[in-house]
Write a protein that holds these residues in place. Structure first.
Motif, PDB file in Angstrom:
ATOM      1  N   LEU A 132      46.286  59.348  17.588  1.00 31.41           N
ATOM      2  CA  LEU A 132      45.981  60.128  18.780  1.00 31.41           C
ATOM      3  C   LEU A 132      45.170  61.358  18.421  1.00 31.41           C
ATOM      4  O   LEU A 132      44.190  61.694  19.102  1.00 31.41           O
ATOM      5  N   LEU A 133      45.529  62.041  17.334  1.00 32.05           N
ATOM      6  CA  LEU A 133      44.773  63.211  16.879  1.00 32.05           C
ATOM      7  C   LEU A 133      43.344  62.826  16.481  1.00 32.05           C
ATOM      8  O   LEU A 133      42.395  63.550  16.762  1.00 32.05           O
ATOM      9  N   TYR A 141      61.307  53.988  13.842  1.00 30.60           N
ATOM     10  CA  TYR A 141      60.824  54.773  14.987  1.00 30.60           C
ATOM     11  C   TYR A 141      60.030  55.992  14.525  1.00 30.60           C
ATOM     12  O   TYR A 141      58.990  56.317  15.074  1.00 30.60           O
ATOM     13  N   PHE A 147      51.330  56.785  15.352  1.00 36.58           N
ATOM     14  CA  PHE A 147      50.745  56.950  16.683  1.00 36.58           C
ATOM     15  C   PHE A 147      50.181  58.360  16.856  1.00 36.58           C
ATOM     16  O   PHE A 147      49.106  58.551  17.400  1.00 36.58           O
ATOM     17  N   SER A 148      50.898  59.363  16.360  1.00 34.72           N
ATOM     18  CA  SER A 148      50.445  60.759  16.469  1.00 34.72           C
ATOM     19  C   SER A 148      49.142  60.969  15.698  1.00 34.72           C
ATOM     20  O   SER A 148      48.216  61.634  16.169  1.00 34.72           O
ATOM     21  N   ILE A 149      49.051  60.420  14.504  1.00 36.39           N
ATOM     22  CA  ILE A 149      47.832  60.562  13.696  1.00 36.39           C
ATOM     23  C   ILE A 149      46.656  59.903  14.407  1.00 36.39           C
ATOM     24  O   ILE A 149      45.569  60.474  14.508  1.00 36.39           O
ATOM     25  N   PHE A 204      56.093  56.613  15.345  1.00 34.44           N
ATOM     26  CA  PHE A 204      55.729  57.854  16.036  1.00 34.44           C
ATOM     27  C   PHE A 204      54.701  58.634  15.231  1.00 34.44           C
ATOM     28  O   PHE A 204      53.716  59.144  15.767  1.00 34.44           O
ATOM     29  N   THR A 205      54.888  58.733  13.931  1.00 32.92           N
ATOM     30  CA  THR A 205      53.955  59.454  13.066  1.00 32.92           C
ATOM     31  C   THR A 205      52.591  58.771  13.075  1.00 32.92           C
ATOM     32  O   THR A 205      51.545  59.426  13.199  1.00 32.92           O
TER      33      THR A 205
END
Length: 184
Positions: A17-18, A6, A13-15, A10-11
């Motif tokens: 998105l940025l 997870y 997905f965050s990258i 999440f990491t």
């Protein structure tokens, strides 16, 4: 999935998105450009019926619709006037040669006509070796196209092999065009 999975998702997905939100700060190695220069042609799958028609048309005329042989047989499948008359197709030589649809229609009618005349033999002998030849529906219909359904029936009764004006034997058509699933 465990807790580490997870966190990883999440990491990641965050990258992503940025990167999407701030395109000016996008690193070079993430730039992707896709260009399609050529279209891939569609894959065309022909039925056994179409392959059979192509093969027999090639043998008869080189798949040329506007050809007449030295005996007066016409078109892609080399029809004679008497066969067209039997099939109740009324046309002139010129109209027949110019109308590819009519030639295909004539061949379909001819196959159905011969199948009806040979149905008893097809049902009884298909898959068997008779007079040294494996009997198949498509082979018998091709032979009937070459020499008539009567010559195919005679071959079953006597083993006598009819030839056309060019010396082509009906048994060669039985072998060459056997094994197609015509679904007639």
């Amino acid at each position: 999935m465990n807790f580490k999975d997870y966190i990883f998702i999440f990491t990641l997905f965050s990258i992503l998105l940025l990167v999407i939100i701030t395109p000016s700060s996008q690193p070079e190695f993430l730039e992707v450009s896709i260009s399609i220069e050529e279209e891939t042609p569609p894959i065309i799958v022909k039925s056994d019926y179409e392959l059979f028609l192509e093969a027999i048309g090639h043998q008869e005329s080189g798949n040329k619709y506007n050809i007449v042989n030295r005996y007066g047989y016409m078109g892609r499948y080399q029809f004679g006037r008497s066969t067209l008359k039997t099939l109740k197709i009324k046309t002139t030589k010129q109209e027949f040669l110019q109308d590819t649809f009519l030639q295909e229609h004539a061949m379909h009618k001819h196959l159905l006509y011969n199948k009806k005349r040979l149905d008893k033999y097809i049902n009884k002998y298909e898959g068997q070796i008779i007079h040294g030849v494996l009997v198949t529906e498509s082979g018998l219909l091709a032979a009937a196209h070459l020499g008539g359904a009567g010559s195919v029936k005679k071959w079953f009764r006597t083993g006598k092999v009819r030839q056309d004006g060019n010396g082509v034997k009906i048994t060669s058509y039985m072998k060459r065009f056997g094994g197609y699933n015509l679904s007639l």
